[in-house]
Design an enzyme around this catalytic site. Structure first.
Site, PDB file in Angstrom:
ATOM      1  N   ALA A  65       0.863  -1.178   0.000  1.00  0.00           N
ATOM      2  CA  ALA A  65       0.000   0.000   0.000  1.00  0.00           C
ATOM      3  C   ALA A  65       0.901   1.229   0.000  1.00  0.00           C
ATOM      4  CB  ALA A  65      -0.896  -0.024   1.231  1.00  0.00           C
ATOM      5  N   GLY A 109       0.561  -5.028   0.969  1.00  0.00           N
ATOM      6  CA  GLY A 109      -0.660  -5.115   0.169  1.00  0.00           C
ATOM      7  C   GLY A 109      -0.425  -5.742  -1.193  1.00  0.00           C
ATOM      8  N   GLU A 112      -0.590  -9.375  -0.580  1.00  0.00           N
ATOM      9  CA  GLU A 112      -2.001  -9.684  -0.287  1.00  0.00           C
ATOM     10  C   GLU A 112      -2.844  -9.661  -1.562  1.00  0.00           C
ATOM     11  OE1 GLU A 112      -1.851  -6.535   2.700  1.00  0.00           O
ATOM     12  OE2 GLU A 112      -2.576  -7.980   4.175  1.00  0.00           O
ATOM     13  N   GLU A 132       4.854  -4.897   6.987  1.00  0.00           N
ATOM     14  CA  GLU A 132       4.119  -3.821   7.672  1.00  0.00           C
ATOM     15  C   GLU A 132       4.612  -3.642   9.108  1.00  0.00           C
ATOM     16  OE1 GLU A 132       2.728  -6.301   5.893  1.00  0.00           O
ATOM     17  OE2 GLU A 132       0.972  -5.598   4.779  1.00  0.00           O
TER      18      GLU A 132
END
Ligand code: CO8
Length: 258
Positions: A65, A109, A112, A132
């Site tokens: 992200a 992300g 993911e 993260e």
């Protein structure tokens, strides 16, 4: 409306979606995720599309992200906006098969997002991780859930707690990726796999996807019953007649999704 952060091409019934924010290693921001969700929804609705390939660049599938976008957000911001939730749900909701072709970094992300696809073909330079923890947070769109189901508790804990990266070979050994290929052959391999899937009856490929995914949501007994009922239902299709006749007549089947 034209896309700015992704590139979408349709070739021989395969929709290729390429994440395209090269300056940020394809970091996922609001715009990219909204465009991706739209492209996935359109691919699902487009009769010409029978399989989808999601990829990034040679250097990064996606490095997570967008940290710059997230850095100023408060608890209230992320809680009330459901950051990324609707968009990523749209990716996971696609009923046609989706292959992730991962070269370079698939982090946070990005990892993911790859796991939301049905299977991952990795280039030999791929690196997976849930870093993260290094940012004082944790995975938020599947890194503690889909990753644990894919590679088991020990490795998922290791990845999420230490933030270390996993190379392509370890990822294949652990069951996160289905195949590894030399980086320069990644797209040929992924598009080839997608073309193979596109040649099948789409009723059957969508049924396979639904049935495998059901195994994550239910008991073995219920899952087996679901599988059997879906198997039975395929005998109501013309494609079942065509597939079995073609085998007996020693010819290639011509599936028509009926
Ligand atoms: N966000 C924003 N920009 C990024 C990101 C990112 N995740 N990753 C890389 N970039 C940018 C860099 O800032 C840099 O930009 P600039 O040139 O303007 O400084 C450019 O991409 C190139 O990056 P580097 O210079 O760092 O390239 P290196 O080859 O040296 O390193 C790495 C590559 C190792 C990938 C490094 O960039 C890195 O560590 N990136 C961050 C990886 C990371 O921590 N990812 C997790 C992010 S958090 C997350 O994904 C949470 C998801 C859950 C959301 C839940 C919502 C509900």
């Amino acid at each position: 409306m034209a896309y700015e952060t992704i590139i979408v091409e349709i070739e021989d019934h395969v929709c290729l979606i390429r994440l395209n924010r090269p300056d940020a290693l394809n970091a996922l921001n609001d715009q990219l995720l909204k465009e991706l969700a739209r492209a996935m929804t359109e691919a699902q609705a487009n009769d010409k599309v029978r399989c989808i390939v999601l990829t990034g660049s040679d250097k990064a599938f996606a490095a997570g992200a967008d940290i710059k976008m997230m850095s100023e957000k408060s608890f209230t911001d992320v809680f009330t906006s459901d950051l990324f939730t609707d968009e990523t749900a749209a990716v996971a909701r696609v009923r046609k098969p989706v292959i992730a072709a991962v070269g370079g970094y698939a982090l946070g992300g990005g990892c993911e997002l790859a796991m939301m696809c049905d299977f991952i073909i990795a280039a030999d330079n791929a690196k997976f991780g849930q870093p993260e923890i290094n940012l004082g947070v944790m995975a938020g769109i599947g890194g503690t859930q889909r990753l644990t189901r894919a590679i088991g508790k020990a490795k998922a804990m290791d990845m999420n707690l230490t933030g270390r990266f996993m190379d392509a070979e370890e990822a294949e050994r652990a069951g996160l990726v289905s195949r590894i290929v030399p980086a320069k052959e990644l797209m040929k391999e992924a598009m080839g796999a997608a073309q193979k899937i596109a040649e099948k009856s789409m009723i059957a490929t969508m049924a396979v996807k639904e049935s495998v995914n059901r195994s994550f949501e239910t008991t073995l007994r219920e899952g087996l019953l679901f599988e059997r009922r879906v198997f039975h239902s395929l005998f109501a299709t013309e494609d079942q007649k065509e597939g079995m006749s073609a085998f007996m007549e020693k010819r290639e089947p011509q599936f028509r999704d009926r």
